[in-house]
Scaffold this active site. Structure first.
Site, short mmCIF file in Angstrom:
data_model
loop_
_atom_site.label_atom_id
_atom_site.label_comp_id
_atom_site.label_asym_id
_atom_site.label_seq_id
_atom_site.Cartn_x
_atom_site.Cartn_y
_atom_site.Cartn_z
N GLN A 98 -93.38 61.49 -37.62
CA GLN A 98 -94.33 60.28 -38.22
C GLN A 98 -95.65 60.63 -37.62
O GLN A 98 -96.54 59.96 -38.32
CB GLN A 98 -93.55 58.95 -37.63
CG GLN A 98 -92.23 58.81 -38.31
CD GLN A 98 -91.82 57.38 -37.66
OE1 GLN A 98 -92.12 56.35 -38.30
NE2 GLN A 98 -91.14 57.42 -36.52
N HIS A 116 -95.51 61.47 -42.73
CA HIS A 116 -96.81 60.52 -42.99
C HIS A 116 -98.11 61.37 -43.03
O HIS A 116 -98.98 60.87 -42.93
CB HIS A 116 -96.77 59.57 -41.92
CG HIS A 116 -95.61 58.41 -41.89
ND1 HIS A 116 -95.40 57.67 -40.75
CD2 HIS A 116 -94.76 58.19 -42.83
CE1 HIS A 116 -94.39 57.10 -40.97
NE2 HIS A 116 -93.99 57.43 -42.29
N CYS A 127 -110.37 64.87 -57.33
CA CYS A 127 -109.94 66.16 -57.88
C CYS A 127 -108.56 66.41 -56.97
O CYS A 127 -108.04 67.50 -57.71
CB CYS A 127 -110.86 67.22 -57.85
SG CYS A 127 -111.30 67.92 -56.25
N THR A 185 -90.40 56.57 -31.13
CA THR A 185 -90.72 55.65 -32.10
C THR A 185 -89.79 54.45 -31.93
O THR A 185 -88.83 54.19 -31.69
CB THR A 185 -89.93 56.15 -33.27
OG1 THR A 185 -90.45 55.42 -34.71
CG2 THR A 185 -88.71 56.51 -33.40
C1 BV8 Z 1 -93.51 53.11 -48.58
C2 BV8 Z 1 -99.85 57.30 -41.03
C3 BV8 Z 1 -92.65 52.96 -50.59
C4 BV8 Z 1 -101.16 56.83 -41.23
C5 BV8 Z 1 -98.51 55.27 -41.17
C6 BV8 Z 1 -95.12 45.66 -48.00
C7 BV8 Z 1 -95.94 46.38 -48.97
C8 BV8 Z 1 -95.61 47.95 -49.01
C9 BV8 Z 1 -94.74 48.55 -48.02
C10 BV8 Z 1 -94.03 47.78 -47.48
C11 BV8 Z 1 -94.29 46.19 -47.23
N1 BV8 Z 1 -93.64 45.81 -46.37
C12 BV8 Z 1 -92.93 46.87 -45.64
C13 BV8 Z 1 -93.20 47.95 -46.16
C14 BV8 Z 1 -92.74 49.40 -45.97
C15 BV8 Z 1 -93.78 49.83 -45.02
C16 BV8 Z 1 -93.39 49.68 -43.80
O1 BV8 Z 1 -92.50 50.23 -43.23
N2 BV8 Z 1 -94.07 48.45 -43.09
C17 BV8 Z 1 -93.59 48.27 -41.59
C18 BV8 Z 1 -94.70 48.22 -40.85
C19 BV8 Z 1 -92.72 47.06 -41.72
N3 BV8 Z 1 -93.98 51.45 -45.39
C20 BV8 Z 1 -94.52 51.75 -46.23
O2 BV8 Z 1 -95.55 51.41 -46.83
C21 BV8 Z 1 -94.32 53.34 -46.46
N4 BV8 Z 1 -94.28 53.50 -47.77
O3 BV8 Z 1 -92.71 52.12 -48.14
O4 BV8 Z 1 -93.41 53.62 -49.80
C22 BV8 Z 1 -93.38 51.64 -51.30
C23 BV8 Z 1 -94.57 51.96 -52.10
C24 BV8 Z 1 -95.16 51.21 -52.68
C25 BV8 Z 1 -95.00 49.48 -52.36
C26 BV8 Z 1 -93.61 49.42 -51.54
C27 BV8 Z 1 -92.98 50.45 -50.75
C28 BV8 Z 1 -95.48 54.20 -45.83
C29 BV8 Z 1 -95.40 54.09 -44.09
C30 BV8 Z 1 -96.38 54.97 -43.50
C31 BV8 Z 1 -97.50 54.28 -43.00
N5 BV8 Z 1 -98.46 54.99 -42.28
N6 BV8 Z 1 -99.18 56.24 -40.22
C32 BV8 Z 1 -101.88 56.72 -39.80
O5 BV8 Z 1 -101.09 57.36 -38.82
O6 BV8 Z 1 -103.04 56.48 -39.68
S1 BV8 Z 1 -97.34 54.33 -40.08
C33 BV8 Z 1 -97.36 54.51 -38.56
O7 BV8 Z 1 -96.42 53.83 -37.71
C34 BV8 Z 1 -97.53 55.81 -38.05
O8 BV8 Z 1 -97.06 56.94 -38.87
C35 BV8 Z 1 -96.42 55.97 -37.01
O9 BV8 Z 1 -95.96 57.34 -36.54
C36 BV8 Z 1 -95.60 55.04 -37.52
C37 BV8 Z 1 -94.43 54.56 -36.75
O10 BV8 Z 1 -95.05 54.07 -35.59
P1 BV8 Z 1 -94.07 54.94 -34.32
O11 BV8 Z 1 -94.38 56.33 -34.52
O12 BV8 Z 1 -93.00 54.51 -34.02
O13 BV8 Z 1 -95.39 54.50 -33.22
P2 BV8 Z 1 -95.34 53.01 -32.64
O14 BV8 Z 1 -96.63 52.93 -31.73
O15 BV8 Z 1 -94.64 52.09 -33.45
O16 BV8 Z 1 -94.26 53.08 -31.49
C38 BV8 Z 1 -94.33 53.96 -30.33
C39 BV8 Z 1 -92.95 54.16 -29.47
O17 BV8 Z 1 -92.95 55.23 -28.53
C40 BV8 Z 1 -92.77 52.54 -28.67
O18 BV8 Z 1 -91.50 52.45 -29.10
C41 BV8 Z 1 -93.07 53.02 -27.52
O19 BV8 Z 1 -92.05 52.45 -26.58
C42 BV8 Z 1 -92.54 54.54 -27.33
N7 BV8 Z 1 -93.10 55.36 -26.37
C43 BV8 Z 1 -94.23 55.10 -25.46
N8 BV8 Z 1 -94.39 55.94 -24.68
C44 BV8 Z 1 -93.52 56.73 -24.76
C45 BV8 Z 1 -92.64 56.42 -25.63
N9 BV8 Z 1 -91.48 57.12 -25.97
C46 BV8 Z 1 -91.39 58.37 -25.43
N10 BV8 Z 1 -92.27 58.71 -24.39
C47 BV8 Z 1 -93.32 58.09 -24.19
N11 BV8 Z 1 -93.97 58.55 -23.06
ZN ZN Z 2 -113.05 67.04 -55.40
#
Ligand code: BV8
Ligand code: ZN
Length: 236
Positions: A98, A116, A127, A185
């Protein structure tokens, strides 16, 4: 327990690793949620959405440019390198990330699916042409295409669909996996997190690595509490 896991991984033919922002925390890139998370200061809906970009492209670009500068200074950590090593040994291996920081590629992983998108790729809002631009900071923000229109980061924002083919390739690999590693994640973003359900339904041994609990911790076969950079080299 770690011996069991080592054994399971060593004997598996088809392995999928699914990673999130926690993978890059030990490389100095803050995660989104949880302690020290990026989105503590920003809210997802404020910045990583088409509406935010429409409303204030400069602010969104300043956020991405700042992240690019931080990512450019980051190095792959022992966790990234351990996964690259596993890929070289496993008969079949797919890395589904991700993350948009490119650290898996820099660690030597080859078979990588970016669910992502990629922060180093810029796409024209009109374009549609895409090109890689590794400059950090960018000379000017927002950057413009040679066609004269504004560029955006080639990443998937909330409410946007994943790049075509990316989801089906990841889903198929997860459904066939014998071992599915979910690493760093919070498993709250969909459809990405749904890959864990797909892997479970396909009969994979699911191993979670995360210092914190996640909504899937109770559903996986092994939930290892710890950092990716510490645990991965020990089990791979
Ligand atoms: C979609 C890219 C179909 C950009 C990201 C209402 C309207 C529209 C959609 C939705 C809605 N409600 C829900 C949705 C679906 C939505 C969604 O899931 N929302 C969530 C918040 C509820 N999803 C979408 O919109 C997706 N598209 O559904 O399309 C659609 C189309 C139209 C209408 C409806 C549906 C697109 C989702 C992609 C969004 N883009 N990022 C950018 O990065 O700027 S999301 C962002 O979160 C990143 O990609 C990231 O990778 C991702 C997930 O987060 P994590 O990677 O898990 O990171 P996080 O910080 O959360 O957690 C880190 C973890 O690591 C923690 O657990 C921590 O404990 C742990 N950790 C810490 N240190 C360590 C560790 N682990 C191991 N070792 C360590 N040292
Ligand atoms: Zn262009």
């Amino acid at each position: 327990m770690l011996d069991e896991i080592r054994e399971r991984i060593a004997n598996a033919r088809r392995i999928v690793a699914f990673t999130g922002a926690g993978m890059s925390v030990e490389s100095g890139i803050p995660a989104f949620r949880g302690p020290g998370g990026l989105w503590r200061t920003f809210k997802a809906e404020d910045l990583a959405t088409p509406a935010a970009f429409e409303r204030n492209p400069r602010l969104v670009w300043e956020w991405y440019d700042a992240r690019r500068q931080n990512m450019a200074k980051a190095e792959p950590n022992a966790g990234h390198c351990a996964l690259a090593g596993l890929e070289r040994r496993a008969p079949e291996f797919l890395l589904v990330t991700q993350n948009i920081d490119g650290l898996h590629d820099r660690a030597g992983s080859r078979n990588v699916v970016k669910l992502h998108g990629d922060i180093w790729m810029l796409r024209c809002t009109v374009c549609g042409r895409e090109h890689q631009d590794l400059r950090a900071p960018l000379p000017d923000v927002p950057p413009y295409c040679e066609c004269g229109r504004m560029l955006r980061p080639a990443v998937v924002w909330f409410g946007e669909f994943l790049p075509p083919g990316v989801w089906s390739k990841s889903e198929l690999a997860a459904s066939r996996a014998e071992v599915f590693l979910t690493i760093g994640t919070s498993a709250v973003v969909y459809p990405a997190a749904g890959l864990i359900d797909v892997a479970k339904a396909g009969g994979a041994t699911v191993i979670e690595i995360n210092p914190q609990e996640t909504p899937y911790s109770g559903a996986v076969d092994y939930s290892l509490r710890g950092a990716a950079g510490d645990i991965l080299p020990r089990i791979l």
